[in-house]
Design an enzyme around this catalytic site. Structure first.
Site, PDB file in Angstrom:
ATOM      1  N   SER A   1       0.809  -1.218   0.000  1.00 50.44           N
ATOM      2  CA  SER A   1       0.000   0.000   0.000  1.00 50.44           C
ATOM      3  C   SER A   1       0.847   1.275   0.000  1.00 50.44           C
ATOM      4  O   SER A   1       1.576   1.532  -0.950  1.00 50.44           O
ATOM      5  CB  SER A   1      -0.957  -0.042   1.203  1.00 50.44           C
TER       6      SER A   1
ATOM      7  N   ASP B   1      10.348   4.726 -10.270  1.00 49.32           N
ATOM      8  CA  ASP B   1       9.928   5.264 -11.568  1.00 49.32           C
ATOM      9  C   ASP B   1      10.701   6.514 -11.958  1.00 49.32           C
ATOM     10  O   ASP B   1      10.905   6.791 -13.144  1.00 49.32           O
ATOM     11  CB  ASP B   1       8.431   5.555 -11.556  1.00 49.32           C
TER      12      ASP B   1
ATOM     13  N   LYS C   1      -0.792  -4.167  -3.028  1.00 50.72           N
ATOM     14  CA  LYS C   1      -2.061  -3.631  -2.531  1.00 50.72           C
ATOM     15  C   LYS C   1      -2.220  -2.222  -3.082  1.00 50.72           C
ATOM     16  O   LYS C   1      -1.650  -1.266  -2.567  1.00 50.72           O
ATOM     17  CB  LYS C   1      -2.068  -3.636  -0.997  1.00 50.72           C
TER      18      LYS C   1
END
Length: 537
Positions: A302, A313, A327
Site C-alpha cells: 500500500s 519510476d 495492494k
C-alpha cells in the site's frame, strides 16, 4: 395462546412490514448528501429493507437485529475486492490507534507470560514510569479486578488499563525480591505510538531509517530522523520498508516528497466514479542529493509501495529485496451512526509511470488472496528471480533512464534478494507461529534482567560481548517438543540454530533497550540489508 390470536399477531406483523414498505415508497425520491436512493417497486434497496423487516418480525426464533444488519453488510462487501471491509466501533478504534500516533493509557510495553501481564518497558517519561513502575514488574490487579491467573482475554485487560487522559487507575504490582504486593496509582495520559522503528548510522556516512507504517506522525518522525543522521555525517540513506503494511496516503506522499524534484509525480489515483487525482512533489525535499536504497519484501504494501514505486519510476534510488505485496486499492472510510465504519474501495493507485500496484484477485476469494506468501513460496518466486514471470502487455519504462519495469501487482525490486530457506527453516517458522521463541525469551529476560543490565550497562558492550547461552536454545527446543514442534532431522536443527541465535540476541536487546537496538543487531544478518550495503560501498 389461541390460534386466532397467533393469526392476528402474525397479520399485525405482516401489516407493519407492508406499511413500512409503503412508507419507503413515499420517500422514493428523497436525496441524501451523497447519493439519490430510489425505492421503486423493483428497487434492490427496497427488497433488502423488506427482507430485514421480515426476518426481524416473522422469523421463528428471536434474532439480533444489529448483528443481522452487520452480517448483511459484511456479506455484500465480501463479494467485492479483498480490501473493502466493515469494522465494528471497537475494531475501528483498535485499527486507528497505530495510525493516529497516540492512545490514552498507562504507558507500558507488555506481554503475557503464564497468564500474567509482564511489563517489558515503561514508556519513557510516561505515566507508569513517573510513579516508579519498572521493567519486569507484573501487573496482577487493576482497581478491584484480579487479572493474573484468571485467563482473562487480552482485550479485557487492555480495556481496564486504558481510559481517558487524566483519569486514575490503581495497579497491584508483584516485583521480584519484594514479598508483598505493591500498589501504584497511575494517572492516564496520551501515549505516543511511533511509526519509525529504528534510526542509526549503519556504516560511516550511511544512515538507516526503518518505517513500520505510515501514520499521522510518520512524516514528523522521519524528518527528525533525517536531521539526527545528518548531524552524524550521513551522506547516503537506506530506507527500510520491509514488512510495512501501509497506512495514510498523505504520509507516504510527504515522505516521498523528500527525495524528488518539483513537479515529479509521486502517485495518482483513479476509479469508476473518482476522477484522476495527481500528487506531485513540491521540490523542497531535504534528501534530493544523496543516494537512497529502499528495502522491500513480500509484506511491503500500500502506502509503502507508493514510496517505492515513486523512487523507482523517477530513477531516484535502488529498490532492493523481493516483490512487494501488491495492494493498490484506495479505500474511502464511510462512518456509520454507531461508530462503526465501512472502508469501501473507490479507486486504484498508479505509480508515476502508470503502473497499477494492485495484484490480480478473484472477487469473493479472500482466503486464496491471503495465502499469497505460501503461493509465492510454493511457486519458487521468493527464492528464484527466474520463477517470476511478467506479462509483456504490462511493460512500462522509468521516466529518466527508461529502464523496463512491470505492472500487474506490486513493485519488483531492481536488486532481487532471494529468501534463504536454508536459514529460515520450517522448524523455525513453526517455533515462531507457536510463540515458543518469544515466550522463552521473555522467561529468560525475566530471570536474568538484573544481571544482564549489570554486566552490559550499554548497548555497545552488549552487542560486542553477549552470546546467547546454549541453555536458552535447549529450553526452546524442549518447549517446542511439548507443543509437538520438532525438527525433521539433526540437519534442520543445525541449520536453524545460527539464525535463531541472532534473533534471540536481537529480542533480548529490544527488551533491555528498544526496537532501535533490535534492528542494529538483526540487520547485520539480513541478506537484504547486506546487499544494500554492498551496493552502497
Amino acid at each position: 395462546m389461541k390460534k386466532t390470536d397467533q393469526r392476528k399477531t402474525s397479520m399485525n406483523k405482516l401489516f407493519r412490514i407492508v406499511l413500512y414498505a409503503a412508507i419507503l415508497s413515499l420517500h422514493a425520491q428523497s436525496v441524501s448528501a451523497q447519493m439519490r436512493i430510489n425505492f421503486g417497486s423493483d428497487s434492490p434497496m427496497r427488497k433488502l429493507q423488506i427482507a430485514e423487516m421480515a426476518i426481524n418480525n416473522l422469523y421463528v426464533d428471536s434474532v439480533d437485529e444489529k448483528k443481522l444488519v452487520e452480517d448483511a453488510i459484511r456479506g455484500m462487501l465480501e463479494k467485492l475486492d479483498p480490501h473493502s471491509s466493515y469494522s465494528t466501533p471497537k475494531e475501528v478504534k483498535a485499527m486507528n490507534e497505530p495510525l493516529q500516533g497516540n492512545f490514552e493509557g498507562i504507558g507500558v510495553q507488555f506481554n503475557m507470560v503464564d497468564d500474567t501481564l509482564l511489563v517489558i518497558q515503561p514508556t519513557l517519561k510516561g505515566p507508569s514510569e513517573k510513579v516508579g513502575i519498572l521493567a519486569g514488574d507484573r501487573i496482577v490487579k487493576v482497581n478491584d479486578s484480579i487479572i493474573a491467573g484468571v485467563k482473562m482475554p487480552r482485550e479485557d485487560i487492555m480495556r481496564r488499563l486504558r481510559g481517558p487522559k487524566g483519569t486514575k487507575v490503581r495497579l497491584g504490582i508483584v516485583r521480584r525480591g519484594v514479598s508483598e504486593m505493591l500498589s501504584f496509582t497511575v494517572v492516564r495520559d496520551k501515549i505516543p505510538v511511533k511509526s519509525v522503528d529504528a534510526v542509526y548510522m549503519i556504516r560511516p556516512a550511511i544512515g538507516y531509517i526503518r518505517i513500520g507504517n505510515f501514520g499521522a506522525t510518520t512524516y514528523k518522525e522521519f524528518m527528525e530522523a533525517l536531521s539526527k543522521l545528518y548531524d552524524k555525517g550521513m551522506v547516503d540513506l537506506i530506507l527500510d520498508l520491509q514488512d510495512n503494511g501501509g497506512g495514510y496516503l498523505q504520509a507516504a506522499v510527504m515522505v516521498a516528497n523528500e527525495f524528488l524534484e518539483r513537479k515529479d509525480l509521486i502517485v495518482y489515483t483513479e476509479g469508476r466514479t473518482q476522477p484522476r487525482m495527481d500528487y506531485d512533489a513540491m521540490g523542497n525535499g531535504k534528501f534530493r542529493q544523496g543516494r537512497v536504497f529502499v528495502l522491500v519484501n513480500e509484506y511491503t504494501a500500500s502506502a509503502a509501495e507508493i514510496v517505492s514505486g515513486a523512487i523507482q519510476d523517477h530513477d531516484r534510488g535502488v529498490i532492493v529485496g523481493r516483490r512487494t505485496f501488491g495492494k493498490g486499492l484506495v479505500q474511502r472510510p464511510i462512518d456509520l451512526p454507531d461508530g462503526s465504519m465501512i472502508r469501501l474501495t473507490v479507486a486504484h493507485y498508479y505509480t508515476p509511470s502508470g503502473r497499477c500496484i494492485q495484484k490480480p484477485y478473484k472477487k469473493g476469494q479472500l482466503k486464496e488472496y491471503e495465502q499469497d506468501f505460501e503461493n509465492r513460496l510454493k511457486h519458487g518466486e521468493l527464492t528464484c528471480r527466474d520463477s517470476i514471470h511478467f506479462d509483456d502487455s504490462l511493460r512500462y519504462e522509468t521516466l529518466r533512464q527508461h529502464r523496463t519495469v512491470y505492472g500487474g501487482g506490486g513493485i519488483m525490486p531492481d536488486e532481487f534478494v532471494p529468501l534463504d530457506t536454508t536459514r529460515y527453516t520450517r522448524f523455525h517458522r513453526q517455533l515462531a507461529v507457536k510463540s515458543v521463541i518469544i515466550n522463552s525469551t521473555l522467561h529468560y529476560i525475566d530471570d536474568h534482567r538484573k544481571e544482564l543490565k549489570k554486566e552490559y550497562p550499554t548497548f555497545e558492550s552488549f552487542d560486542e560481548r553477549y552470546e546467547v547461552p546454549q541453555s536458552l536454545i535447549d529450553a526452546i527446543v524442549q518447549e517446542g517438543e511439548k507443543k509437538n514442534v520438532k525438527p525433521k532431522d539433526s540437519d534442520e536443527l543445525e541449520r536453524t540454530i545460527p539464525y535463531l541465535r541472532v534473533q534471540l540476541k536481537a529480542l533480548i536487546a529490544r527488551d533491555l533497550w528498544d526496537m532501535n537496538e533490535y534492528f542494529r543487531i538483526f540487520n547485520e544478518s539480513s541478506d537484504i540489508v547486506k546487499r544494500a550495503l554492498l551496493l552502497l560501498q
